[in-house]
Motif scaffolding. Sequence first.
Motif, PDB file in Angstrom:
ATOM      1  N   ARG A   1       0.845  -1.206   0.000  1.00  0.00           N
ATOM      2  CA  ARG A   1       0.000   0.000   0.000  1.00  0.00           C
ATOM      3  C   ARG A   1       0.882   1.260   0.000  1.00  0.00           C
TER       4      ARG A   1
ATOM      5  N   ASP B   1       2.413   1.636  -3.424  1.00  0.00           N
ATOM      6  CA  ASP B   1       1.440   2.056  -4.445  1.00  0.00           C
ATOM      7  C   ASP B   1       1.047   3.524  -4.270  1.00  0.00           C
ATOM      8  N   GLU B   2       0.828   3.911  -3.009  1.00  0.00           N
ATOM      9  CA  GLU B   2       0.388   5.307  -2.792  1.00  0.00           C
ATOM     10  C   GLU B   2       1.513   6.289  -3.092  1.00  0.00           C
TER      11      GLU B   2
ATOM     12  N   ILE C   1       3.865   5.881  -5.303  1.00  0.00           N
ATOM     13  CA  ILE C   1       3.973   5.968  -6.774  1.00  0.00           C
ATOM     14  C   ILE C   1       2.831   6.817  -7.338  1.00  0.00           C
ATOM     15  N   ALA C   2       1.632   6.634  -6.772  1.00  0.00           N
ATOM     16  CA  ALA C   2       0.482   7.404  -7.271  1.00  0.00           C
ATOM     17  C   ALA C   2       0.670   8.909  -7.035  1.00  0.00           C
ATOM     18  N   SER C   3       1.510   9.274  -6.077  1.00  0.00           N
ATOM     19  CA  SER C   3       1.696  10.701  -5.756  1.00  0.00           C
ATOM     20  C   SER C   3       2.768  11.365  -6.622  1.00  0.00           C
TER      21      SER C   3
ATOM     22  N   ARG D   1       4.688  13.009  -9.516  1.00  0.00           N
ATOM     23  CA  ARG D   1       4.562  13.762 -10.774  1.00  0.00           C
ATOM     24  C   ARG D   1       5.478  14.976 -10.669  1.00  0.00           C
TER      25      ARG D   1
ATOM     26  N   SER E   1       2.074  12.563 -13.839  1.00  0.00           N
ATOM     27  CA  SER E   1       2.043  11.216 -13.246  1.00  0.00           C
ATOM     28  C   SER E   1       3.457  10.649 -13.323  1.00  0.00           C
TER      29      SER E   1
ATOM     30  N   GLU F   1       5.661   6.873 -14.768  1.00  0.00           N
ATOM     31  CA  GLU F   1       5.563   5.600 -15.495  1.00  0.00           C
ATOM     32  C   GLU F   1       6.504   4.609 -14.813  1.00  0.00           C
TER      33      GLU F   1
END
Length: 363
Positions: free
Chosen positions: A256, A259-260, A262-264, A266, A348, A350
């Motif tokens: 978790r 993932d979080e 990485i999602a943040s 940019r 984002s 990649e």
Amino acid sequence: MVRKISNSPLPRIQTVREILLRNRVDGIIFSNMSNIRYLSGFSGSDGILIISSDSACLLVDGRYTTQAAAEAQHISISEYQNKVQGIERAAKELGLKKIGFEAAFVSVEIYDDLVRRFSNKAKLVSFGKELGSLRACKEIREIQTMKKAAAIASAAVAKIVREIKPGWTEQEVALQLEVAARRSGAEQLAFETIVASGENAALPHAKPSHREIRKGDFVVIDFGVKYQGYCSDETCTFAIGELTAVQKNAYRAVLRAHDEAIASIRAGVAAADVDALTRRVLGEEYGRYFIHGTGHGVGLDVHEAPRVAPGSQDILTAGMVVTVEPGLYFPGLWGIRIEDTVLVKKNSCEIITKMNKKLITIS
Ligand code: GLY
Ligand code: MN
Ligand code: MN
């Protein structure tokens, strides 16, 4: 003899010239071999690059004269018998009076010798972060090369994970990973492979041992290769047989956080905020077992700018390639790390490493 050249075709050298101007120095002595490779193309293990406003000169010893001439075609090559003497001679020929140097890559011995030789003829100016960050934003060609390095390493991990059985030693796993990667084009390892099982997985940088992998273990595999000079860096943690509920919950918590984080990511986000988010997601219960930074830049070096860690002043910028690698380490028991390498984009990021990070069980 140092040949002066003007208007070097290499935009990277132009960037260095802007740094010269900003810092009011006449030239910079590069001794970090990764920066030298980046700026000149020379991939040997020893040498000096001096860049001034109208010249770029690569100083090498006799072992590298032929290689340097072949690889660093836009730069004049000068051979030395003694490195510091070579620098002194080049600085004199180029008329440099105020010269920058990479403070983290010059020994005290060489520094003292340079100061003595320059005496009152030239002044040395220490450079740190600005030169350390030169390579942080990657060009398209570099990104393509890093994707290839990542693909080779991920494929090797995927292959070996299909083959591992309880009873294999950590050393055997590391050996087979290297064989598979080299067969697919890896030129060398990016760092010493980590294969850590059971209690060894609680050591973030464990060395592969003769311990046999057995049921109930987590096995942490942190593997990376070099391809055309560029590194990859990825970590997977596998379950051997059935795990306890405590182990499974801990894995879910690390995934978790990974993932979080990485999602943040940019362009424009502070690297320290990504690290803080990772720790927040892990929460108090797990957070004290996360004993290193969340990530780091990757490129010609496996660890380079930017830092994704507490206190980092770095701001993520499009083109940066960084890792996200939360882990938990319970001394004497077991450990988990999940690491991907990502390319920062405008809105984002990649993921360029290829292994799926859902928990895989090997039986
Ligand atoms: N492989 C070392 C690291 O992940 O930083
Ligand atoms: Mn790693
Ligand atoms: Mn890493």
